[in-house]
Write a protein that holds these residues in place. Structure first.
Motif, PDB file in Angstrom:
ATOM      1  N   SER A   1      42.644  42.849  36.085  1.00  0.00           N
ATOM      2  CA  SER A   1      42.023  42.813  37.413  1.00  0.00           C
ATOM      3  C   SER A   1      40.523  42.527  37.334  1.00  0.00           C
ATOM      4  O   SER A   1      39.909  42.186  38.342  1.00  0.00           O
ATOM      5  CB  SER A   1      42.251  44.134  38.154  1.00  0.00           C
ATOM      6  OG  SER A   1      41.675  45.221  37.448  1.00  0.00           O
TER       7      SER A   1
ATOM      8  N   LYS B   1      41.481  40.072  41.126  1.00  0.00           N
ATOM      9  CA  LYS B   1      41.608  41.313  41.882  1.00  0.00           C
ATOM     10  C   LYS B   1      43.030  41.552  42.372  1.00  0.00           C
ATOM     11  O   LYS B   1      43.430  42.698  42.631  1.00  0.00           O
ATOM     12  CB  LYS B   1      40.655  41.304  43.088  1.00  0.00           C
ATOM     13  CG  LYS B   1      39.177  41.171  42.727  1.00  0.00           C
ATOM     14  CD  LYS B   1      38.694  42.350  41.905  1.00  0.00           C
ATOM     15  CE  LYS B   1      37.197  42.217  41.615  1.00  0.00           C
ATOM     16  NZ  LYS B   1      36.726  43.301  40.719  1.00  0.00           N
ATOM     17  N   ASP B   2      43.812  40.476  42.505  1.00  0.00           N
ATOM     18  CA  ASP B   2      45.169  40.641  43.034  1.00  0.00           C
ATOM     19  C   ASP B   2      46.178  41.049  41.956  1.00  0.00           C
ATOM     20  O   ASP B   2      47.368  41.212  42.250  1.00  0.00           O
ATOM     21  CB  ASP B   2      45.642  39.362  43.737  1.00  0.00           C
ATOM     22  CG  ASP B   2      45.530  38.120  42.848  1.00  0.00           C
ATOM     23  OD1 ASP B   2      44.675  38.120  41.940  1.00  0.00           O
ATOM     24  OD2 ASP B   2      46.288  37.164  43.079  1.00  0.00           O
ATOM     25  N   TYR B   3      45.729  41.240  40.721  1.00  0.00           N
ATOM     26  CA  TYR B   3      46.628  41.718  39.669  1.00  0.00           C
ATOM     27  C   TYR B   3      46.741  43.236  39.752  1.00  0.00           C
ATOM     28  O   TYR B   3      45.730  43.939  39.828  1.00  0.00           O
ATOM     29  CB  TYR B   3      46.112  41.307  38.285  1.00  0.00           C
ATOM     30  CG  TYR B   3      46.906  41.936  37.155  1.00  0.00           C
ATOM     31  CD1 TYR B   3      48.186  41.475  36.854  1.00  0.00           C
ATOM     32  CD2 TYR B   3      46.393  43.007  36.420  1.00  0.00           C
ATOM     33  CE1 TYR B   3      48.932  42.058  35.834  1.00  0.00           C
ATOM     34  CE2 TYR B   3      47.125  43.587  35.394  1.00  0.00           C
ATOM     35  CZ  TYR B   3      48.402  43.113  35.113  1.00  0.00           C
ATOM     36  OH  TYR B   3      49.141  43.701  34.106  1.00  0.00           O
ATOM     37  N   ASN B   4      47.968  43.750  39.718  1.00  0.00           N
ATOM     38  CA  ASN B   4      48.166  45.200  39.773  1.00  0.00           C
ATOM     39  C   ASN B   4      49.213  45.681  38.770  1.00  0.00           C
ATOM     40  O   ASN B   4      49.876  46.691  38.980  1.00  0.00           O
ATOM     41  CB  ASN B   4      48.553  45.636  41.192  1.00  0.00           C
ATOM     42  CG  ASN B   4      49.811  44.934  41.689  1.00  0.00           C
ATOM     43  OD1 ASN B   4      50.512  44.270  40.930  1.00  0.00           O
ATOM     44  ND2 ASN B   4      50.110  45.089  42.977  1.00  0.00           N
TER      45      ASN B   4
END
Length: 361
Positions: free
Chosen positions: A285, A289-292
């Motif tokens: 991330s 930022k959209d990696y979770n």
């Protein structure tokens, strides 16, 4: 008058013969070019393209001769000084203190001139060894994502005693790990499965990319190399830019060039081994930022793969009424592992030859 006419006829006959020879050679060259499989190797700087080409030299050519070893020996030794200077500067910028007895040594080390022909004075070698043992510089190296230094620098610094021996010649692994940025265009030809192959390696630094367009003709397959482990690192040329984001933007621009609309593309996700270790401690991330998916190799690698594949597929349909026939083939690799690259070629050889056959029909 008769003599002059005879000479003219002879000259014309000779000229006609020369033209026929040239024409025949041109036809042979064209046939050879049509039979040749051309792989265009692209990617950002330090992604591992040159290491990939070195593996081809090992697998399909004669490997490295003594001249190659001597040339790399000079670079490896010069890099010992270069890497140590980078570590000292990084420690200063990161406010990491060195042992008191090493502080003056470090300050003086920064003023050393560049190494010529791999010749390092004994006292400088001793200083490198002392400094490399310093806990402060070890700590700085652990934070290498915050500054510019090759991951392989520790591999060479750990082996300084061997490298500085009079009879030292780099091993195959040493040569594979030795970092020499590609400038210009490097071409390596080899034979495989009864076909002549040519791999064209173009420099990945920003200043080199304007030369890529001259190599776009007659490409069989485009190979784009992505360094997986660089998701938390900054670009050499611009430290405000994330390396992986730069790589994604460059891939999107390259693969969607009209020249490659119907050309198959191989995405090589390289430095898998380094990524596997880093992802245990650094979350992806930091780049997206959209990696979770957390600190998980499988989830992180799949996320990156989909990011790159998506930009290669969507544009090919949106910018043209005709649908692209391009396939994007993804492979995870470790370019310093010869068996890994050998298996890679086994897996893609048929696809590449089929792509070549379609373009020459």
């Amino acid at each position: 008058m008769g003599i002059k006419s005879s000479r003219t006829k002879k000259l014309r006959k000779l000229e006609k013969k020369k033209n026929a020879i040239i024409e025949e050679q041109l036809q042979q060259d064209q046939l050879q070019e049509e039979k040749e499989i051309k792989l265009l190797l692209t990617g950002t700087g330090d992604s591992g393209k040159s290491t990939f080409v070195k593996q081809i030299q090992i697998l399909f050519k004669e490997g490295f001769n003594e001249d190659d070893q001597k040339a790399h020996k000079q670079v490896i030794r010069a890099n010992l000084v270069f890497h140590m200077k980078a570590l000292i500067r990084a420690a200063e910028e990161l406010n990491i203190s060195l042992l008191k007895e090493n502080q003056i040594i470090a300050e003086e080390f920064l003023d050393l001139p560049s190494v010529s022909k791999g010749e390092i004075p004994d006292d400088v070698v001793d200083d490198i060894k002392k400094l490399w043992k310093d806990p402060g510089l070890k700590k700085a190296f652990e934070k290498r994502s915050d500054f510019q230094i090759p991951d392989s620098s520790s591999y060479f610094l750990d082996r300084i005693d061997e490298i500085m021996k009079v009879d030292y010649l780099p091993s195959q692994e040493d040569i594979l790990r030795c970092r020499i940025p590609t400038t210009g265009v490097k071409v390596l030809s080899f034979d495989l499965e009864g076909y002549p192959w040519k791999i064209v390696d173009v420099g990945g630094q920003r200043s080199e990319r304007r030369k890529w367009i001259h190599q776009f003709d007659n490409v069989t397959v485009l190979i784009y190399v992505v360094a997986l482990s660089e998701f938390d690192q900054k670009l050499y040329e611009d430290e405000s830019v994330n390396r992986m984001r730069e790589s994604l933007a460059l891939f999107e621009k390259t693969v969607n060039n009209p020249t490659f609309k119907n050309k198959n593309c191989i995405l090589l996700f390289n430095k898998r081994d380094l990524f596997e270790e880093k992802i245990k401690q650094v979350d992806l991330s930091i780049c997206w930022k959209d990696y979770n998916g957390g600190l998980n190799y499988d989830k992180a690698s799949e996320f990156i793969k989909k990011k790159f594949e998506s930009v290669g597929k969507s544009k090919s349909k949106s910018k043209s009424k005709s649908k692209s026939n391009r396939k994007i083939i993804s492979q995870f690799t470790c370019a310093t592992d010869t068996n890994n690259i050998k298996n890679f070629f086994k897996s893609i050889t048929k696809t590449v030859i089929d792509s070549h056959s379609k373009t020459t029909l």
